[in-house]
Design an enzyme around this catalytic site. Structure first.
Site, mmCIF file in Angstrom:
data_model
loop_
_atom_site.group_PDB
_atom_site.id
_atom_site.type_symbol
_atom_site.label_atom_id
_atom_site.label_comp_id
_atom_site.label_asym_id
_atom_site.label_seq_id
_atom_site.Cartn_x
_atom_site.Cartn_y
_atom_site.Cartn_z
ATOM 1 N N ASP A 41 0.880 -1.200 0.032
ATOM 2 C CA ASP A 41 -0.009 -0.074 -0.081
ATOM 3 C C ASP A 41 0.830 1.236 0.034
ATOM 4 O O ASP A 41 1.948 1.489 0.914
ATOM 5 C CB ASP A 41 -0.771 0.045 1.196
ATOM 6 C CG ASP A 41 -1.674 1.135 1.437
ATOM 7 O OD1 ASP A 41 -1.775 1.873 0.337
ATOM 8 O OD2 ASP A 41 -2.052 1.423 2.864
ATOM 9 N N ASP A 45 -4.236 3.779 2.903
ATOM 10 C CA ASP A 45 -5.905 3.280 3.132
ATOM 11 C C ASP A 45 -5.822 1.725 3.340
ATOM 12 O O ASP A 45 -6.791 1.544 3.321
ATOM 13 C CB ASP A 45 -6.408 3.704 1.717
ATOM 14 C CG ASP A 45 -6.103 2.751 0.711
ATOM 15 O OD1 ASP A 45 -5.074 2.096 0.629
ATOM 16 O OD2 ASP A 45 -6.625 3.157 -0.529
ATOM 17 N N ASP A 220 -9.062 -15.743 -16.649
ATOM 18 C CA ASP A 220 -9.843 -16.342 -15.590
ATOM 19 C C ASP A 220 -11.082 -17.137 -15.886
ATOM 20 O O ASP A 220 -11.692 -16.963 -17.031
ATOM 21 C CB ASP A 220 -10.598 -14.851 -14.852
ATOM 22 C CG ASP A 220 -11.281 -15.158 -13.490
ATOM 23 O OD1 ASP A 220 -10.587 -15.402 -12.614
ATOM 24 O OD2 ASP A 220 -12.504 -14.943 -13.442
ATOM 25 N N GLU A 284 -6.743 -20.304 -16.666
ATOM 26 C CA GLU A 284 -7.310 -20.825 -15.236
ATOM 27 C C GLU A 284 -8.369 -21.895 -15.473
ATOM 28 O O GLU A 284 -9.505 -21.847 -16.116
ATOM 29 C CB GLU A 284 -7.893 -19.754 -14.409
ATOM 30 C CG GLU A 284 -8.173 -20.440 -13.053
ATOM 31 C CD GLU A 284 -9.427 -19.945 -12.327
ATOM 32 O OE1 GLU A 284 -9.325 -20.030 -11.169
ATOM 33 O OE2 GLU A 284 -10.016 -19.328 -12.919
HETATM 34 C C1 NOJ Z 1 -11.249 -17.430 -10.454
HETATM 35 C C2 NOJ Z 1 -10.672 -16.369 -9.722
HETATM 36 O O1 NOJ Z 1 -9.089 -16.681 -9.495
HETATM 37 C C3 NOJ Z 1 -11.516 -16.172 -8.618
HETATM 38 O O2 NOJ Z 1 -10.515 -15.192 -7.380
HETATM 39 C C4 NOJ Z 1 -12.601 -15.421 -8.719
HETATM 40 O O3 NOJ Z 1 -13.469 -15.132 -7.604
HETATM 41 C C5 NOJ Z 1 -13.445 -16.220 -9.964
HETATM 42 N N1 NOJ Z 1 -12.486 -16.707 -10.919
HETATM 43 C C6 NOJ Z 1 -14.292 -15.217 -10.528
HETATM 44 O O4 NOJ Z 1 -13.783 -14.526 -11.179
#
Ligand code: NOJ
Length: 550
Positions: A41, A45, A220, A284
């Site tokens: 940070d 904050d 993601d 992912e």
């Molecule tokens: C996978 C991400 O790594 C996770 O943190 C997130 O909550 C979900 N996808 C939704 O985007």
């Protein structure tokens, strides 16, 4: 792959593609994941930010990583801490400005550190202008950019799909009388990638950041992006036990990992490829190995690195880890490059999963396996999950499905940089509590300690960096005996890892005999002429340089 002629205008923006022979940087290098809220940070904050990351780049250079992947920092209502994006092409003021991003990229590149961004492909925020318009009326031209369906005859949701974070995957919009689909929170409506304009808009996000010089993306929730055309009900999971995560009550047969995802990945790959072959695409994908490897695609139309999460779930024992390594290596298509992950912002920290002593063994495993390793920030300090008092819970997963240990706050706590209040992370109140051990377990202290896990990580990273065999050599003779895992890398190195807490005597492969211990997890031995049966202490791993090696 070469930059396509038609894309040359774009390819001249940002970093011009450079071709050099041999393995690409994302094959040779090590990736470090930064969860930006918790790294550094700079404003007081209590929330980390981009200028904070810039301040810590010298640390990352000292540590010896090659790339950082930064979890989302885009404008967001923060229902899922940035994974609910309301503008893909800007920086949330809590994290800084676009100028901060440009500076971060330049400063990282100056230190030879690549930058990988999170590409939240499956959904946007419900506050994204696209969704606000889509929701406004059934006639709105962007209505079908999201997945809307009429209620079932009984007025309930259109099918039985569940949201990962609890409840139905459908939310009724009373004003327009239809349900919209969301794999995660209701605040994260799923984008309809079958709609050509939505698809183009989403692909445009890649171009935007590529034009600004980014080195790659972590996509993601990729397995959720394509859905069954008929949105069929998911079947029950016969292995589900009452009390388990409710999402697991059904098998996600029709809601995830659908064939329609491959052309979408190919479209993403074509875009990055137009910027040269140094831009990496990582996905992912929580999938069984045989499904995971299909995402490499064919002839360069898939991902460079479908994330291999199998070490996250494999029971910590030599036999089980051996089986995973062998199964994964055997399943990889020709030309596919492996990768390994020990931790991330969604999973319990490795030190908590397997204990502090074995976390050092895991570090040696991760950094001596064949394939690109991804480190999770703080694992190099041996950080463990931090218990979160109920009144400080932040994660919507924990709030929606409480008390099952599903919440992800414990692995997202601030990085401790030094002793004292705020641990050098913040001058204010940290958004999540610091670990109780932050005064002892912090970068400043562990840096001075020649036996610390941080020193071990740094030495492993240095060893990997200077050794071609460790970076790109074959991984052979993966064996497990008496709780000890052994393997050979290239023709130079033997790695022996004691995955138990008992002392072991390991029968070394012939190649290792007479070799020299280059590095032990205990950082206190450098035996020369190792014997046929090498004694290993509790939770000790060694890297042996064989006589033939150099
Ligand atoms: C996978 C991400 O790594 C996770 O943190 C997130 O909550 C979900 N996808 C939704 O985007």
């Amino acid at each position: 792959m070469r930059a396509r002629a038609g894309a040359s205008r774009r390819a001249t923006h940002g970093r011009a593609p450079v071709r050099s022979p041999g393995p690409r940087w994302w094959q040779r290098g090590v990736i470090y994941q930064i969860y930006p809220r918790s790294f550094q940070d700079s404003t007081g904050d209590g929330v980390g930010d981009l200028p904070g990351i810039i301040q810590r780049l010298d640390y990352l250079r000292w540590l010896g990583v090659d790339a950082i992947w930064i979890s989302p920092f885009y404008p967001s209502p923060m229902a899922d801490f940035g994974y609910d994006v309301s503008d893909h092409e800007d920086v949330d003021p809590r994290f800084g400005t676009m100028a901060d991003y440009d500076l971060l990229l330049a400063e990282a590149h100056r230190r030879k550190i690549r930058v990988i961004l999170d590409y939240v492909a499956n959904h946007t925020s419900d506050q994204h202008p696209w969704f606000l318009a889509s929701r406004a009326s059934r006639q709105n031209p962007t209505r079908d950019w999201y997945i809307w369906r009429d209620p079932a005859p009984d007025g309930g949701p259109p099918n039985n799909w569940r949201a990962v974070f609890g409840g139905s995957a459908w939310t009724l919009d009373a004003a327009t009388g239809q349900y919209y689909l969301h794999a995660f929170l209701p605040e994260q409506p799923d984008v309809n990638w079958r709609h050509p304009d939505a698809r183009e808009a989403m692909l445009g996000v890649l171009r935007f950041w590529l034009d600004r010089g980014v080195d790659g993306f972590r996509i993601d929730a990729l397995r959720h992006v394509a859905k069954d055309l008929r949105l069929r009900d998911n079947p029950p999971n016969p292995r589900y036990r009452p009390g388990d995560d409710p999402y697991r009550a059904l098998l996600p047969r029709y809601s995830t990992d659908q064939p329609m995802v491959y052309p979408l990945v190919a479209a993403m790959r074509a875009i990055t490829a137009a910027y040269g072959d140094d831009r990496v695409l990582i996905g992912e994908l929580y999938l069984p190995i045989r499904r995971l490897v299909t995402y490499y695609g064919r002839r360069g139309d898939g991902l460079h690195l479908p994330f291999n999460f199998h070490l996250l779930d494999t029971p910590w024992g030599a036999q089980a880890v051996r089986r995973v390594i062998r199964a994964y290596e055997a399943a990889l298509p020709a030309e596919a490059w492996p990768n390994w992950v020990l931790g991330n912002h969604d999973r319990s920290r490795v030190a908590t999963r397997i204990g502090a002593a074995q976390a050092r063994v895991a570090a040696m495993l991760l950094l001596t396996l064949r394939g690109t390793p991804t480190l999770y920030y703080g694992d190099e300090l041996g950080m463990a999950n931090v218990p979160i008092p109920r009144d400080r819970v932040q994660d919507p997963f924990e709030m929606n499905v409480p008390g099952k240990g599903l919440g992800r706050d414990p692995e997202r706590t601030p990085m401790p940089w030094e002793p004292g209040p705020g641990a050098g992370f913040t001058s204010g109140d940290p958004w999540l509590p610091l670990g109780a051990d932050a005064d002892r377990r912090n970068v400043a202290g562990l840096r001075q300690d020649r036996r610390s896990i941080l020193t071990l990580y740094r030495r492993l990273l240095a060893l990997r960096r200077r050794s071609v065999a460790l970076r790109t050599g074959a991984c052979r003779h993966v064996e497990a005996r008496g709780g000890v895992l052994t393997y050979i890398r290239g023709s130079d190195y033997v790695v022996a890892l004691n995955l138990t807490l008992a002392e072991q005597r390991v029968e070394l492969p012939r190649l290792a005999r007479g070799g020299r211990v280059l590095l032990s997890t205990h950082l206190d031995r450098s035996d020369r002429a190792v014997p046929r049966r090498l004694p290993l202490r509790s939770a000790e791993g060694v890297v042996i340089l064989c006589c033939r090696g150099s």
